[in-house]
Write a protein that holds these residues in place. Structure first.
Motif, PDB file in Angstrom:
ATOM      1  N   SER A 147      29.255  55.732  31.759  1.00  0.00           N
ATOM      2  CA  SER A 147      30.548  56.074  32.327  1.00  0.00           C
ATOM      3  C   SER A 147      31.692  55.491  31.495  1.00  0.00           C
ATOM      4  O   SER A 147      32.710  56.136  31.263  1.00  0.00           O
ATOM      5  CB  SER A 147      30.586  55.538  33.759  1.00  0.00           C
ATOM      6  OG  SER A 147      31.672  56.036  34.448  1.00  0.00           O
ATOM      7  N   LEU A 148      31.486  54.273  31.006  1.00  0.00           N
ATOM      8  CA  LEU A 148      32.517  53.645  30.178  1.00  0.00           C
ATOM      9  C   LEU A 148      32.668  54.376  28.852  1.00  0.00           C
ATOM     10  O   LEU A 148      33.765  54.506  28.314  1.00  0.00           O
ATOM     11  CB  LEU A 148      32.159  52.174  29.925  1.00  0.00           C
ATOM     12  CG  LEU A 148      32.532  51.228  31.069  1.00  0.00           C
ATOM     13  CD1 LEU A 148      31.856  49.879  30.901  1.00  0.00           C
ATOM     14  CD2 LEU A 148      34.036  51.049  31.136  1.00  0.00           C
ATOM     15  N   GLY A 152      35.993  56.319  26.921  1.00  0.00           N
ATOM     16  CA  GLY A 152      36.412  55.742  25.651  1.00  0.00           C
ATOM     17  C   GLY A 152      36.511  54.238  25.641  1.00  0.00           C
ATOM     18  O   GLY A 152      37.342  53.681  24.942  1.00  0.00           O
ATOM     19  N   LEU A 153      35.683  53.572  26.427  1.00  0.00           N
ATOM     20  CA  LEU A 153      35.746  52.109  26.454  1.00  0.00           C
ATOM     21  C   LEU A 153      34.440  51.470  26.000  1.00  0.00           C
ATOM     22  O   LEU A 153      34.096  50.368  26.426  1.00  0.00           O
ATOM     23  CB  LEU A 153      36.096  51.619  27.862  1.00  0.00           C
ATOM     24  CG  LEU A 153      37.564  51.682  28.251  1.00  0.00           C
ATOM     25  CD1 LEU A 153      37.763  51.088  29.627  1.00  0.00           C
ATOM     26  CD2 LEU A 153      38.426  50.942  27.243  1.00  0.00           C
ATOM     27  N   GLY A 167      46.541  50.476  30.456  1.00  0.00           N
ATOM     28  CA  GLY A 167      45.902  51.774  30.256  1.00  0.00           C
ATOM     29  C   GLY A 167      44.393  51.649  30.242  1.00  0.00           C
ATOM     30  O   GLY A 167      43.681  52.461  30.844  1.00  0.00           O
ATOM     31  N   MET A 168      43.915  50.601  29.588  1.00  0.00           N
ATOM     32  CA  MET A 168      42.463  50.407  29.525  1.00  0.00           C
ATOM     33  C   MET A 168      41.911  50.042  30.900  1.00  0.00           C
ATOM     34  O   MET A 168      40.830  50.493  31.281  1.00  0.00           O
ATOM     35  CB  MET A 168      42.125  49.317  28.511  1.00  0.00           C
ATOM     36  CG  MET A 168      42.290  49.787  27.076  1.00  0.00           C
ATOM     37  SD  MET A 168      42.509  48.381  25.991  1.00  0.00           S
ATOM     38  CE  MET A 168      40.838  48.132  25.451  1.00  0.00           C
ATOM     39  N   GLN A 169      42.677  49.245  31.641  1.00  0.00           N
ATOM     40  CA  GLN A 169      42.215  48.890  32.986  1.00  0.00           C
ATOM     41  C   GLN A 169      42.072  50.126  33.858  1.00  0.00           C
ATOM     42  O   GLN A 169      41.135  50.250  34.642  1.00  0.00           O
ATOM     43  CB  GLN A 169      43.186  47.912  33.640  1.00  0.00           C
ATOM     44  CG  GLN A 169      43.136  46.531  33.013  1.00  0.00           C
ATOM     45  CD  GLN A 169      43.889  45.492  33.827  1.00  0.00           C
ATOM     46  OE1 GLN A 169      43.968  45.560  35.046  1.00  0.00           O
ATOM     47  NE2 GLN A 169      44.465  44.534  33.145  1.00  0.00           N
ATOM     48  N   ASP A 204      46.446  63.577  29.609  1.00  0.00           N
ATOM     49  CA  ASP A 204      45.711  64.453  28.695  1.00  0.00           C
ATOM     50  C   ASP A 204      44.213  64.192  28.791  1.00  0.00           C
ATOM     51  O   ASP A 204      43.401  65.106  28.822  1.00  0.00           O
ATOM     52  CB  ASP A 204      46.182  64.232  27.251  1.00  0.00           C
ATOM     53  CG  ASP A 204      47.629  64.706  27.070  1.00  0.00           C
ATOM     54  OD1 ASP A 204      48.061  65.557  27.869  1.00  0.00           O
ATOM     55  OD2 ASP A 204      48.309  64.212  26.164  1.00  0.00           O
ATOM     56  N   GLU A 205      43.901  62.897  28.847  1.00  0.00           N
ATOM     57  CA  GLU A 205      42.496  62.498  28.923  1.00  0.00           C
ATOM     58  C   GLU A 205      41.851  63.051  30.196  1.00  0.00           C
ATOM     59  O   GLU A 205      40.740  63.553  30.177  1.00  0.00           O
ATOM     60  CB  GLU A 205      42.426  60.973  28.930  1.00  0.00           C
ATOM     61  CG  GLU A 205      41.024  60.447  28.993  1.00  0.00           C
ATOM     62  CD  GLU A 205      40.649  59.736  27.721  1.00  0.00           C
ATOM     63  OE1 GLU A 205      41.532  59.550  26.871  1.00  0.00           O
ATOM     64  OE2 GLU A 205      39.475  59.386  27.582  1.00  0.00           O
TER      65      GLU A 205
END
Lengths: 397, 275
Positions: A147-148, A152-153, A167-169, A204-205
């Motif tokens: 899932s990550l 993109g993480l 944003g990453m959170q 967008d993502e």
């Protein structure tokens, strides 16, 4: 059957919410109710349906009841009356076990301020929904990593939430919601806490992810641009009431009342209004089989200086001008094939006006709106681009 | 206007309790005695120097080196003053009262955090427990449990419990609403919510409560000596009642050293859990 169906939903704040229900149904105002009974109205007779795979945006200012509404959908807030059907099953008043099951398997939520668990590392945050279902450690770890990666993480699995940017959170928040494979995502102002550039990136993502996932998304926002960008349909809420439901264009072009209109004031129409809503029906066209004489007559009748040429399946061949046609007529050549200019500007019906502007400025001819198989659907003349920007309807009539 | 006989009612209430619940008090008494006895045996079974080394090591592990050095020197001083046994007696009493206060207090705090009604009812009771002068319930405690360590422990529990109850309640209520919602939205049962989210996030606050409870328990050491709880309080009391100023001071110093060691170690526990 709709994926989510909300019928006459009410949510009243206060100590005895059921008591003033009758008054609310009679249409008592918010202020009057507060004064008389000390109760507040969160959600007032809201009904809507969300189809599978649809992104449904609920928009309103703060205090309009949108956050209350979304929390009713997984009963973080208890609705006072009405029905909420998820896959046909009414979750209002269902048993504790059923509710747990729905929260675990069917509905996942993303929060405005991310609501990550600060004491857990990233993958353990993402795996939380699986952990409460007692999924074995290895399996839920794999799921969380997967899932990550989707958001993109990759590589941040062992980090702690505070080490990540906003944003990453929120990507973690999204990954956490995706990890349980729920078909319905509730997103409560999910991008509102992010700065504008990151917000746009996340929108967008989400659109990209959604193109592959086909989740049913219910998205709350107070940002109209966001609503127009990601919503298949939008519901506008005010004082707990849904004022209007429609596609972005329907709402832009036919706002239900002054409140909605006011909302729309700052909207950048050029980004939203599509070619299809400003195009005219291509009444005057000629077939490539038609002779020169027919072409000239049609142009004269319509008072235009150029005309589109299509084949027998209405596939666009090009355009001819009145000057070239008159020249042919002089030379008594009956076929127009030789004068067809095929450098016509083509566009799809979904293209927003803003992308048509450069073309509209530079081209001598109208813009052809064509389907994927090159059939001519409509034409756009320069003046209708301008009218579209100004929001004046039906400029051609 | 006539005086409302609150005092008389209280006496009647105590008598009634005595008449009807004596077996219960006997049970509580033997329970508390058993716990105190256990701690005393454990603390006094090894030679003082070994125990000093153990406690200093714990301080070193949990807190900074400075704390460990202070612990070592402080305990050596106590040993040198010939107060070791009494210090361990007091420590056993403090531990007993703290453990019982936590066993009752933490679940109570959790209950308060979950039910606003319980919160509203408990607040005045906690105020009462904390501010009612300790002497006032020292006497009923003696009536229930006779003289000795047990009424001392009992009074200490009542006096020392409120902070851990309050701070457990506060710690759980301080968990951000959205985080609780997130936990619920993924289908946590209320037990899962408590164990996986609320308690871990409330831990630093709860530990601050534990620290306060220990400190208050220690401050009761002297007072409970008045009803025969012995320990360091006895020394201090001798100093006061028999004009042995020096002896009293030595006992007081030992209490302070013990307090500082316990405070630094439990505080370090609290801060390390936030990391």
């Amino acid at each position: 059957m709709s994926k989510v169906s909300v019928k006459n939903l009410y949510m009243i704040y206060g100590n005895h919410p059921k008591k003033p229900l009758a008054l609310v149904k009679e249409g008592i105002s918010k202020e009057e109710l507060l004064e008389k009974t000390g109760h507040g109205i969160g959600v007032n007779n809201v009904s809507f349906e969300v189809e599978e795979g649809e992104t449904f945006v609920v928009m309103g200012l703060s205090g309009s009841g949108k956050s209350t509404l979304i929390r009713c959908l997984n009963r973080l807030i208890e609705p006072t009356a009405g029905e909420i059907l998820i896959d046909g099953q009414n979750i209002v008043g269902c048993s504790k076990e059923t509710l747990l099951e729905i929260r675990r398997k069917k509905v996942a939520m993303v929060f405005q301020h991310f609501a990550l668990f600060p004491h857990r590392n990233i993958w353990n945050n993402v795996a939380y929904g699986l952990e409460v279902q007692n999924m074995p450690l290895e399996d839920r770890r794999d799921k969380a990593f997967e899932s990550l990666e989707a958001v993109g993480l990759k590589g941040y699995e062992e980090s702690m939430p505070t080490q990540l940017s906003g944003g990453m959170q929120q990507r973690v928040g999204l990954a956490r919601a995706l990890a349980t494979d729920a078909d319905i995502l509730l997103m409560d102002e999910a991008f509102s806490a992010l700065d504008p550039l990151i917000r746009k990136e996340m929108q967008d993502e989400l659109l990209t992810l959604q193109a592959n996932m086909k989740k049913t998304i219910i998205f709350i926002t107070h940002d109209l641009d966001e609503a127009l960008k990601i919503g298949d349909r939008i519901a506008i809420m005010k004082d707990g009431v849904v004022v209007q439901i429609g596609t972005p264009e329907e709402i832009l072009n036919k706002p239900a009342d002054a409140y909605v209109k006011e909302f729309l004031q700052d909207v950048n129409r050029v980004k939203v209004v599509a070619a299809s809503s400003i195009m005219k029906k291509p009444d005057a066209i000629v077939s490539s089989k038609d002779g020169t004489r027919v072409a000239v007559r049609k142009m004269k009748e319509s008072g235009i200086s150029s005309i589109f040429v299509v084949d027998k399946d209405r596939r666009l061949q090009g355009i001819i001008t009145i000057d070239d046609a008159l020249e042919l007529l002089k030379q008594e050549i009956h076929s127009i094939e030789s004068i067809i200019i095929d450098e016509v500007h083509r566009t799809s019906p979904e293209t927003p006006i803003i992308d048509l502007l450069p073309t509209a400025i530079n081209t001598k001819y109208p813009i052809a709106v064509t389907s994927e198989d090159n059939r001519l659907i409509g034409i756009i003349v320069r003046v209708s681009v301008l009218a579209g920007i100004l929001g004046e309807e039906d400029s051609d009539e | 206007m006539n005086k409302i006989p609150i005092g008389d009612y209280f006496e009647m209430f105590i008598d009634w309790l005595m008449d009807n619940f004596e077996p219960v008090f006997e049970g509580i008494k033997s329970g508390i005695l058993w716990v105190i006895g256990g701690f005393e045996t454990a603390l006094l079974s090894v030679p003082s120097l070994v125990m000093i080394a153990i406690i200093s090591l714990i301080a070193w592990k949990v807190a900074k080196r400075r704390v460990a050095i202070f612990t070592l020197l402080g305990l050596l001083l106590i040993d040198n003053l010939n107060l070791w046994d009494k210090t361990m007696e007091s420590l056993a009493l403090v531990f007993t009262a703290t453990v019982i206060a936590l066993v009752i207090g933490i679940p109570m705090g959790i209950w308060m955090a979950r039910k606003d009604g319980v919160d509203r009812t408990m607040r005045p009771i906690l105020d009462f427990m904390q501010t009612m002068p300790a002497f006032v319930y020292l006497i009923p405690a003696v009536i229930f449990f006779d003289l000795g360590k047990v009424p001392g422990a009992f009074s200490t529990i009542i006096f020392a419990m409120p902070p851990v109850v309050r701070l457990t309640n506060l710690g759980i209520r301080q968990v951000p609403k959205e985080v609780v919602e997130a936990s619920k939205s993924f289908g946590s049962t209320s037990k899962q919510l408590l164990l996986k989210v609320q308690l871990p996030l409330a831990t630093p606050t709860i530990l601050a409560g534990v620290n306060q409870t220990i400190m208050l328990a220690l401050s009761m050491v002297v007072i409970s000596a008045m009803i025969g709880a012995r320990g360091l309080g006895e020394e201090v009391l001798k100093g006061v009642t028999q004009m042995q100023i020096g002896k009293g001071f030595e006992g007081g110093v030992a209490v302070v050293i013990l307090a500082m060691i316990l405070d630094r170690i439990t505080q370090a526990l609290g801060t390390s859990s936030t990391k």
